[in-house]
Design a protein around this motif. Structure first.
Motif, PDB file in Angstrom:
ATOM      1  N   ASN A 113       0.811  -1.218   0.000  1.00 37.37           N
ATOM      2  CA  ASN A 113       0.000   0.000   0.000  1.00 37.37           C
ATOM      3  C   ASN A 113       0.847   1.272   0.000  1.00 37.37           C
ATOM      4  O   ASN A 113       0.369   2.341  -0.328  1.00 37.37           O
ATOM      5  CB  ASN A 113      -0.963   0.017   1.189  1.00 37.37           C
ATOM      6  N   HIS A 114       2.107   1.148   0.406  1.00 40.56           N
ATOM      7  CA  HIS A 114       3.016   2.309   0.425  1.00 40.56           C
ATOM      8  C   HIS A 114       4.043   2.256  -0.700  1.00 40.56           C
ATOM      9  O   HIS A 114       5.089   2.889  -0.628  1.00 40.56           O
ATOM     10  CB  HIS A 114       3.678   2.433   1.802  1.00 40.56           C
ATOM     11  N   GLY A 115       3.730   1.469  -1.747  1.00 38.17           N
ATOM     12  CA  GLY A 115       4.521   1.546  -2.961  1.00 38.17           C
ATOM     13  C   GLY A 115       5.465   0.399  -3.245  1.00 38.17           C
ATOM     14  O   GLY A 115       6.163   0.430  -4.258  1.00 38.17           O
ATOM     15  N   LEU A 116       5.513  -0.613  -2.369  1.00 46.45           N
ATOM     16  CA  LEU A 116       6.389  -1.747  -2.660  1.00 46.45           C
ATOM     17  C   LEU A 116       5.876  -2.482  -3.890  1.00 46.45           C
ATOM     18  O   LEU A 116       4.701  -2.811  -3.979  1.00 46.45           O
ATOM     19  CB  LEU A 116       6.439  -2.712  -1.465  1.00 46.45           C
ATOM     20  N   ASP A 128      12.012   5.998   0.488  1.00 46.16           N
ATOM     21  CA  ASP A 128      11.741   6.719   1.729  1.00 46.16           C
ATOM     22  C   ASP A 128      10.312   6.542   2.242  1.00 46.16           C
ATOM     23  O   ASP A 128      10.077   6.471   3.445  1.00 46.16           O
ATOM     24  CB  ASP A 128      12.043   8.206   1.557  1.00 46.16           C
ATOM     25  N   ALA A 129       9.335   6.456   1.334  1.00 46.73           N
ATOM     26  CA  ALA A 129       7.931   6.320   1.750  1.00 46.73           C
ATOM     27  C   ALA A 129       7.704   5.002   2.479  1.00 46.73           C
ATOM     28  O   ALA A 129       6.979   4.944   3.479  1.00 46.73           O
ATOM     29  CB  ALA A 129       6.996   6.430   0.553  1.00 46.73           C
ATOM     30  N   ILE A 134       7.310   1.868   7.744  1.00 46.44           N
ATOM     31  CA  ILE A 134       7.838   0.895   8.704  1.00 46.44           C
ATOM     32  C   ILE A 134       8.129   1.576  10.039  1.00 46.44           C
ATOM     33  O   ILE A 134       7.764   1.069  11.104  1.00 46.44           O
ATOM     34  CB  ILE A 134       9.137   0.236   8.161  1.00 46.44           C
ATOM     35  N   GLU A 135       8.757   2.739   9.976  1.00 48.97           N
ATOM     36  CA  GLU A 135       9.175   3.432  11.196  1.00 48.97           C
ATOM     37  C   GLU A 135       8.004   4.038  11.976  1.00 48.97           C
ATOM     38  O   GLU A 135       8.111   4.253  13.172  1.00 48.97           O
ATOM     39  CB  GLU A 135      10.188   4.539  10.859  1.00 48.97           C
ATOM     40  N   ASN A 136       6.914   4.322  11.299  1.00 52.20           N
ATOM     41  CA  ASN A 136       5.762   4.958  11.954  1.00 52.20           C
ATOM     42  C   ASN A 136       4.553   4.037  11.989  1.00 52.20           C
ATOM     43  O   ASN A 136       3.417   4.482  12.026  1.00 52.20           O
ATOM     44  CB  ASN A 136       5.404   6.262  11.232  1.00 52.20           C
TER      45      ASN A 136
END
Length: 137
Positions: A113-116, A128-129, A134-136
């Motif tokens: 969902n975040h571009g992978l 970076d997205a 992952i970090e948040n």
């Protein structure tokens, strides 16, 4: 970590819990060797996230590359192998140091969902997205 250079890159690498219990290994030992193969793009200081394949199907750990091109396997992690270790005895290996567990686990669906794009079948760089997700988490 803002102290690291701007050239630091983030990667993800798959781990199969039916072959190697990566989370237990990092939780117990803190630092382990990981197959490097012919990789040339990962440098000391880079981040490698550990993606555990099914049934987990998510990012479970954040590690830092503390060494590369290691030719002497000096960490005894034999208790974490579920099968006979399949390491190339000649190396080379990365040395990865655990930074933290990713909790809650960042699922494969969230990564998509975040571009992978595609699947995580080998070491690959993350944009970076995806790192921000992952970090948040």
């Amino acid at each position: 970590n803002k102290l690291r250079g701007k050239n630091m890159k983030s990667f993800v690498i798959p781990a199969n819990p039916k072959i190697y219990r990566a989370k237990e290994a990092f939780d117990t030992l803190g630092t382990i060797h990981w197959t490097q193969g012919k990789n040339k793009s990962v440098n000391v200081g880079d981040i490698i996230y550990i993606y555990e394949t099914k049934p987990t199907a998510g990012i479970i750990l954040k590690t830092e590359v503390v060494d590369r091109d290691v030719t002497k396997y000096s960490i005894d992690d034999s208790q974490f192998w579920c099968i006979e270790p399949t390491l190339n005895p000649a190396g080379p290996w990365f040395t990865l140091k655990k930074i933290n567990n990713i909790d809650p686990i960042c699922s494969f669906l969230e990564l998509k969902n975040h571009g992978l794009k595609g699947y995580i079948q080998s070491l690959r760089q993350l944009d970076d997205a995806i790192v921000a997700k992952i970090e948040n988490n």
